[in-house]
Design an enzyme around this catalytic site. Structure first.
Site, PDB file in Angstrom:
ATOM      1  N   HIS A 101      -1.527  -3.990  10.940  1.00  0.00           N
ATOM      2  CA  HIS A 101      -1.476  -4.747   9.674  1.00  0.00           C
ATOM      3  C   HIS A 101      -0.056  -4.796   9.108  1.00  0.00           C
ATOM      4  CE1 HIS A 101      -5.933  -5.004   9.009  1.00  0.00           C
ATOM      5  NE2 HIS A 101      -5.916  -3.911   9.750  1.00  0.00           N
ATOM      6  N   ASN A 119     -11.806  -6.169   6.036  1.00  0.00           N
ATOM      7  CA  ASN A 119     -11.315  -7.167   6.992  1.00  0.00           C
ATOM      8  C   ASN A 119     -12.055  -8.482   6.773  1.00  0.00           C
ATOM      9  OD1 ASN A 119      -9.431  -5.589   8.342  1.00  0.00           O
ATOM     10  ND2 ASN A 119     -10.791  -5.064  10.030  1.00  0.00           N
ATOM     11  N   HIS A 156      -6.198   3.222   1.115  1.00  0.00           N
ATOM     12  CA  HIS A 156      -6.856   4.325   1.831  1.00  0.00           C
ATOM     13  C   HIS A 156      -8.356   4.294   1.509  1.00  0.00           C
ATOM     14  CE1 HIS A 156      -8.016   8.147   3.283  1.00  0.00           C
ATOM     15  NE2 HIS A 156      -7.732   8.894   2.228  1.00  0.00           N
TER      16      HIS A 156
HETATM   17  C1  HEM Z   1     -10.652   4.050  13.290  1.00  0.00           C
HETATM   18  C2  HEM Z   1     -10.444   2.909  12.800  1.00  0.00           C
HETATM   19  C3  HEM Z   1      -9.213   2.569  12.028  1.00  0.00           C
HETATM   20  C4  HEM Z   1      -8.031   3.222  11.927  1.00  0.00           C
HETATM   21  C5  HEM Z   1      -7.664   4.525  12.550  1.00  0.00           C
HETATM   22  C6  HEM Z   1      -7.173   2.429  11.083  1.00  0.00           C
HETATM   23  C7  HEM Z   1      -5.869   2.721  10.785  1.00  0.00           C
HETATM   24  C8  HEM Z   1      -5.050   1.983  10.004  1.00  0.00           C
HETATM   25  C9  HEM Z   1      -3.675   2.274   9.748  1.00  0.00           C
HETATM   26  C10 HEM Z   1      -2.893   3.426  10.317  1.00  0.00           C
HETATM   27  C11 HEM Z   1      -3.216   1.326   8.914  1.00  0.00           C
HETATM   28  C12 HEM Z   1      -1.812   1.194   8.337  1.00  0.00           C
HETATM   29  C13 HEM Z   1      -1.867   1.777   6.959  1.00  0.00           C
HETATM   30  C14 HEM Z   1      -0.518   1.960   6.331  1.00  0.00           C
HETATM   31  O1  HEM Z   1       0.479   2.132   7.030  1.00  0.00           O
HETATM   32  O2  HEM Z   1      -0.469   1.940   5.070  1.00  0.00           O
HETATM   33  C15 HEM Z   1      -4.290   0.457   8.645  1.00  0.00           C
HETATM   34  C16 HEM Z   1      -4.228  -0.600   7.814  1.00  0.00           C
HETATM   35  C17 HEM Z   1      -5.311  -1.332   7.490  1.00  0.00           C
HETATM   36  N1  HEM Z   1      -6.581  -1.201   7.965  1.00  0.00           N
HETATM   37 FE1  HEM Z   1      -7.229   0.108   9.276  1.00  0.00          FE
HETATM   38  N2  HEM Z   1      -7.847   1.340  10.668  1.00  0.00           N
HETATM   39  C18 HEM Z   1      -9.106   1.401  11.235  1.00  0.00           C
HETATM   40  C19 HEM Z   1     -10.115   0.542  11.069  1.00  0.00           C
HETATM   41  C20 HEM Z   1     -10.100  -0.409  10.122  1.00  0.00           C
HETATM   42  C21 HEM Z   1     -11.250  -1.149   9.730  1.00  0.00           C
HETATM   43  C22 HEM Z   1     -12.658  -1.028  10.298  1.00  0.00           C
HETATM   44  C23 HEM Z   1     -10.841  -1.954   8.724  1.00  0.00           C
HETATM   45  C24 HEM Z   1     -11.651  -2.898   7.930  1.00  0.00           C
HETATM   46  C25 HEM Z   1     -12.816  -2.632   7.482  1.00  0.00           C
HETATM   47  C26 HEM Z   1      -9.436  -1.730   8.506  1.00  0.00           C
HETATM   48  C27 HEM Z   1      -8.673  -2.368   7.561  1.00  0.00           C
HETATM   49  C28 HEM Z   1      -7.357  -2.136   7.366  1.00  0.00           C
HETATM   50  C29 HEM Z   1      -6.548  -2.911   6.469  1.00  0.00           C
HETATM   51  C30 HEM Z   1      -6.995  -4.048   5.600  1.00  0.00           C
HETATM   52  C31 HEM Z   1      -5.266  -2.404   6.550  1.00  0.00           C
HETATM   53  C32 HEM Z   1      -4.046  -2.938   5.844  1.00  0.00           C
HETATM   54  C33 HEM Z   1      -3.831  -2.223   4.554  1.00  0.00           C
HETATM   55  C34 HEM Z   1      -2.652  -2.821   3.860  1.00  0.00           C
HETATM   56  O3  HEM Z   1      -2.703  -4.036   3.584  1.00  0.00           O
HETATM   57  O4  HEM Z   1      -1.698  -2.083   3.585  1.00  0.00           O
HETATM   58  N3  HEM Z   1      -9.027  -0.772   9.364  1.00  0.00           N
HETATM   59  N4  HEM Z   1      -5.419   0.873   9.327  1.00  0.00           N
END
Ligand code: HEM
Length: 786
Positions: free
Chosen positions: A149, A221, A413
């Protein structure tokens, strides 16, 4: 005798004088024109001005304070690092101040264009503290981008609860008609921070609610299911889809071997992949993005009663998509398409809105609903089985003031919860609860990122955390531990009756093991449900997407393995993709089962508001300019943006004494920028020399050559592309001849007596998003919908 130094100084001064006279000359030419173009001609301001004041042609020479932000921008609330309200502080309390250039220590500087050297041609001196400080800071301007992202866009807004969820959650922001400030960040998943907006990918839709009980983040998402069922596989799926490590290509694409290698072996990804191959993978705009919380959450009512829920964001403008060729063109023509669209809409006052909805399920022992395991994040519950109940409205009404400070530094988070909202044992959600803080520790350089302005809660914070990099708080007291008597025992923990967060006392037991429940094993029924729920046009798009993506893979075995997955989903889908790939149709390994389609999953068939849509108006000096003036007003009055496209930039209608500005010239315009187009005249072909400066004017289009163009080939190109992408096209007066010249006729092409009559027909077509009838009829699809 003139020394070398003096002669060089002389030449520097001459250069400065020359620059000044160029500026003065330009000022004379531009005076008047610039003012008129920027001013709201006829009360219509076109969004996109870079600053709050028009720049001058000459470099200003009077010191002044930093200019204010534009009216459509907002900064995070001016609260303290520990959440205290600073009600009298202005919004720009944290911005730079003072009319004079200073060092970081506030010392005024006399010069910043030259390093301190031993003579004009000598070496730079080590004692140049200003140079050292300036370069040091610049050298460290970048922070690590998000591991996923990375490419995102954010905006401020507000959420107003309808009060309808008060019976299932005690969360204050969902009770009564409460208004809560929010910050939202939309993102792609795969691409790097500078990648294009309209690639085929999942979109993030993360919302931070600054509630009266602390921050709640709904990190969603635009696809309701995920690639994997267990967080331990997240590194695998991300490694597979990111650019291949040897050559670091392709950027922001899933159309490559490692991705399809992984998802064809790891079949629980097939449902998410099916969504990605549909229009959902190439959304039209952030404003038309549907959001899904994916996991099942647990809401807790004031009386302690619990309900399982899935969260939805329903866009008021409808959920819409691009078509593939359009998305590809946009990636070149305007890689910031989604970001620009969001900010332009906000600036134009077309504030995007979503309703927050929930599907509710009884919190039963087995946590299933109608046989669907609610803890499996690769499964959705059809809306026909569990309707989405609307519980509030989100409005985005301000762009950020500074992109880095806000959009880049915001930290979401899923573990940012408030009383009344709890998590479930979905193994993907459980891993996420660990992951986000962990990654942000590195990304934001230490543990104090909750103190960054955009992350600060709007309530008092007393966490007893101390010190660390970039500590902004200046704590009082001497006993940051519990229990204590030195600080009077404070701060005090409090139970649910005092607003404390108390986890639902869910009973857990079991043997330690690495194994998924048997109910997670069905990987093909729900992708089939999605396929069967699509209209034929949408099914054709899915076929095209699979054919493109697999066609870009190098290894035939990977394509063949994915075809077996498609055979397990649907024979027609598999056969059509195999045909496109030139490969044999495999037998399924698991025969497809009967499913009940869910029409709610389709994006086609309704009509929606057209706020913020961009209407191109093609005109030249010989066109019906009075009609164009009327049209500009009518488009604006309908809440859309009129963009005049003419052979040249500047103004049209100078001779009439009532000129209006041109937003796009034939050189800069491309069809993909416009949602619909209206043709006011028949702009003649450009002079024969034009192709040297604009290849589009060469009329390489076979159609144009065949008809011996009397219309500029760039107009023909624009109209034929818009026709191909099923966009509404209208004309009046001489514009009708232009349509004939361009060979553009068929459904959704209207000719009317007047500009406003043409607009009203085009506007109606636009309500359906596209002229769906224009797509060639797909032969024999197998769908549940007509
Ligand atoms: C095991 C599954 C997942 C892991 C380990 C994971 C991990 C991460 C990580 C490391 C980030 C970057 C966050 C940052 O640097 O601030 C991120 C961002 C994000 N994740 Fe996940 N994610 C997972 C599943 C999902 C799922 C299922 C969704 C949606 C329901 C999701 C939605 C998002 C969104 C929207 C962001 C962007 C947040 C932003 O705009 O700063 N992720 N995720």
């Amino acid at each position: 005798m003139v020394t070398k130094d003096e002669s060089e100084r002389g030449s520097t001064e001459q250069l400065a004088e020359a620059a000044s006279s160029v500026a003065q000359g330009a000022a004379k030419v531009a005076k008047g024109v610039a003012d008129t173009v920027r001013d709201a001609v006829g009360g219509i301001t076109i969004p996109g001005a870079p600053g709050s004041e028009p720049p001058t042609v000459e470099e200003p020479n009077e010191p002044c304070e930093p200019l204010p932000s534009k009216p459509d921008q907002r900064a995070p609330r001016p609260g303290s690092a520990t959440g205290k309200d600073l009600p009298s502080a202005p919004d720009d309390i944290r911005s730079q101040a003072g009319a004079h250039l200073t060092t970081a220590q506030g010392m005024r500087l006399a010069e910043t264009d030259h390093s301190l050297t031993a003579g004009p041609r000598g070496p730079v001196l080590l004692q140049d503290h200003h140079l050292r400080e300036k370069i040091m800071h610049f050298d460290h301007e970048r922070i690590p981008e998000r591991v996923v992202h990375a490419r995102g866009t954010g905006a401020h807004g507000r959420f107003r609860s309808y009060g309808t969820a008060g019976n299932i959650t005690r969360a204050a922001f969902l009770n009564g008609e409460t208004e809560t400030p929010v910050f939202v960040r939309f993102s792609t998943v795969v691409g790097f921070r500078g990648s294009a907006d309209t690639v085929r990918d999942t979109r993030g839709f993360a919302v931070k609610f600054y509630t009266s009980e602390g921050n709640f983040d709904l990190v969603s998402n635009n696809i309701p299911v995920f690639f994997i069922q267990d967080a331990i596989k997240f590194p695998d799926v991300v490694h597979a889809v990111k650019p291949e490590p040897a050559r670091e290509i392709p950027q922001a694409q899933s159309a490559h071997d490692t991705f399809w290698d992984f998802v064809s072996l790891h079949t629980e990804a097939q449902h998410h992949t099916m969504w990605n191959m549909s229009g959902r993978g190439i959304p039209y705009s952030f404003r038309t993005l549907e959001g899904f919380g994916v996991h099942t959450f647990r809401l807790v009512a004031a009386d302690g009663g619990t309900t399982l829920v899935k969260f939805f964001w329903k866009p008021v403008l409808g959920a819409h998509s691009l078509v593939w060729e359009e998305a590809q063109l946009i990636n070149g023509v305007d890689p910031d398409f989604h970001r620009r669209d969001l900010y332009d809409a906000i600036e134009a006052g077309a504030h995007p809105e979503w309703e927050l909805g929930v599907q509710t399920f009884p919190d039963t022992e087995d946590q299933t609903f109608e046989g669907i395991d609610l803890l499996d994040p690769t499964k959705l519950v059809p809306e026909e089985l569990a309707p989405v109940q609307r519980i509030g409205r989100l409005t985005l009404d301000a762009a950020p003031t500074n992109f880095f400070a806000e959009v880049e530094q915001v930290a979401f988070h899923p573990g940012h919860l408030v009383p009344g909202i709890d998590v479930t044992n979905d193994p993907l959600l459980q891993g996420r609860l660990f992951s986000y803080l962990d990654t942000q520790l590195t990304r934001l350089g230490g543990p104090n990122f909750p103190q960054i302005p955009v992350n600060r809660p709007h309530v008092p914070v007393n966490d007893m955390f101390r010190d660390g990099f970039h500590q902004h708080a200046v704590h009082t007291g001497n006993a940051p531990y519990k229990p204590n008597t030195v600080d009077g025992g404070c701060p005090f923990a409090v139970g649910a009756e005092g607003g404390g967060y108390v986890e639902v006392p869910e009973r857990v037991e079991g043997a330690k093991e690495r194994r998924a429940p048997a109910s997670f094993a069905d990987h093909f029924t729900q992708p089939r449900l999605f396929w069967m729920s699509m209209s034929p046009v949408e099914q054709q798009q899915i076929v095209n997407a699979y054919t493109f993506e697999l066609g870009k893979c190098y290894e035939q075995v990977i394509k063949e393995r994915q075809l077996v997955c498609l055979a397990n989903i649907d024979p027609v889908l598999c056969q059509k993709v195999a045909q496109g790939l030139g490969l044999p149709v495999p037998e399924p390994t698991i025969p497809p089962v009967e499913v009940q389609p869910s029409p709610a999953l389709s994006q086609i068939g309704g009509t929606w508001p057209v706020d913020g849509r961009r209407i191109g108006i093609i005109a030249d000096e010989a066109s019906d300019l009075e009609g164009v003036r009327e049209l500009r007003q009518a488009v604006h009055a309908a809440g859309m943006t009129p963009l005049v496209i003419a052979p040249h930039g500047g103004m049209l209608g100078q001779e009439s004494g009532d000129p209006f500005p041109v937003q796009r010239s034939f050189v800069t315009a491309r069809s993909v920028e416009f949602d619909a187009v209206l043709v006011a005249g028949a702009p003649a072909p450009a002079p024969p020399t034009t192709p040297a400066s604009d290849a589009k004017a060469s009329g390489g289009d076979a159609l144009t050559e065949a008809t011996e163009a009397v219309v500029d080939p760039r107009v023909t190109l624009l109209l034929t592309e818009m026709f191909r992408h099923a966009k509404a096209i209208g004309a009046w007066g001489d514009g009708a001849a232009t349509l004939v010249q361009a060979g553009v006729e068929g459904p959704g092409v209207v000719v009317a007596d007047s500009a406003t009559a043409a607009l009203s027909q085009v506007q109606e077509l636009l309500g359906a998003h596209r002229v769906w009838d224009r797509f060639p009829p797909a032969d024999a699809m197998q769908g549940g919908r007509p």
